[in-house]
Write a protein that holds these residues in place. Sequence first.
Motif, PDB file in Angstrom:
ATOM      1  N   ALA A 148       0.871  -1.332   0.029  1.00  0.00           N
ATOM      2  CA  ALA A 148      -0.211  -0.476   0.042  1.00  0.00           C
ATOM      3  C   ALA A 148       1.149   1.707  -0.115  1.00  0.00           C
ATOM      4  CB  ALA A 148      -1.049   0.154   0.848  1.00  0.00           C
TER       5      ALA A 148
ATOM      6  N   THR B  82      -2.264   0.523 -10.037  1.00  0.00           N
ATOM      7  CA  THR B  82      -3.004  -1.005 -10.796  1.00  0.00           C
ATOM      8  C   THR B  82      -4.327  -1.048 -10.524  1.00  0.00           C
ATOM      9  OG1 THR B  82      -3.015  -2.737  -8.643  1.00  0.00           O
ATOM     10  CG2 THR B  82      -0.860  -2.372  -9.573  1.00  0.00           C
ATOM     11  N   ASP B  83      -5.577  -0.362  -9.551  1.00  0.00           N
ATOM     12  CA  ASP B  83      -6.719  -0.046  -9.220  1.00  0.00           C
ATOM     13  C   ASP B  83      -6.757  -0.732  -9.006  1.00  0.00           C
ATOM     14  OD1 ASP B  83      -7.571   2.382 -10.809  1.00  0.00           O
ATOM     15  OD2 ASP B  83      -7.942   1.184 -12.135  1.00  0.00           O
ATOM     16  N   ASP B  84      -6.560  -1.288  -8.281  1.00  0.00           N
ATOM     17  CA  ASP B  84      -6.281  -3.088  -7.026  1.00  0.00           C
ATOM     18  C   ASP B  84      -6.666  -4.146  -7.695  1.00  0.00           C
ATOM     19  OD1 ASP B  84      -5.640  -4.306  -4.461  1.00  0.00           O
ATOM     20  OD2 ASP B  84      -8.625  -3.655  -3.980  1.00  0.00           O
ATOM     21  N   ASP B  85      -5.680  -4.589  -8.468  1.00  0.00           N
ATOM     22  CA  ASP B  85      -5.739  -5.340  -9.373  1.00  0.00           C
ATOM     23  C   ASP B  85      -4.807  -6.392  -8.785  1.00  0.00           C
ATOM     24  OD1 ASP B  85      -5.437  -8.170 -11.593  1.00  0.00           O
ATOM     25  OD2 ASP B  85      -5.648  -6.802 -13.124  1.00  0.00           O
ATOM     26  N   ARG B  86      -5.149  -7.174  -7.994  1.00  0.00           N
ATOM     27  CA  ARG B  86      -4.465  -8.391  -7.631  1.00  0.00           C
ATOM     28  C   ARG B  86      -3.872  -9.172  -8.589  1.00  0.00           C
ATOM     29  NH1 ARG B  86      -7.798  -8.661  -2.257  1.00  0.00           N
ATOM     30  NH2 ARG B  86      -8.320  -6.933  -2.018  1.00  0.00           N
TER      31      ARG B  86
ATOM     32  N   ILE C  49      -0.872  -0.186  -5.386  1.00  0.00           N
ATOM     33  CA  ILE C  49      -2.774  -0.314  -5.521  1.00  0.00           C
ATOM     34  C   ILE C  49      -3.451   0.194  -6.294  1.00  0.00           C
ATOM     35  CG2 ILE C  49      -4.911  -0.555  -3.750  1.00  0.00           C
ATOM     36  CD1 ILE C  49      -2.909  -1.734  -1.282  1.00  0.00           C
ATOM     37  N   GLU C  50      -3.680   1.821  -5.951  1.00  0.00           N
ATOM     38  CA  GLU C  50      -3.658   2.751  -6.788  1.00  0.00           C
ATOM     39  C   GLU C  50      -2.961   2.206  -8.608  1.00  0.00           C
ATOM     40  OE1 GLU C  50      -1.750   3.496  -3.580  1.00  0.00           O
ATOM     41  OE2 GLU C  50      -4.115   3.790  -2.911  1.00  0.00           O
TER      42      GLU C  50
END
Length: 50
Positions: free
Chosen positions: A18, A26-30, A23-24
């Motif tokens: 974080a 990748t737009d929270d693409d895990r 997270i930002e």
Amino acid sequence: MKRRERTRQLIELGGLIAKAGLIELTDDDRAVIFGILIEASAALRTDDRE
């Protein structure tokens, strides 16, 4: 006790992800975050780490 230590470690590592802004970015693409970590791991395993 081992389980508690492992849980704390995982939470701390998530915090580092974080703080790095992944997270930002990748737009929270895990799956993308996991891919980034795999690439970093592969790069660190080579003799050409720098």
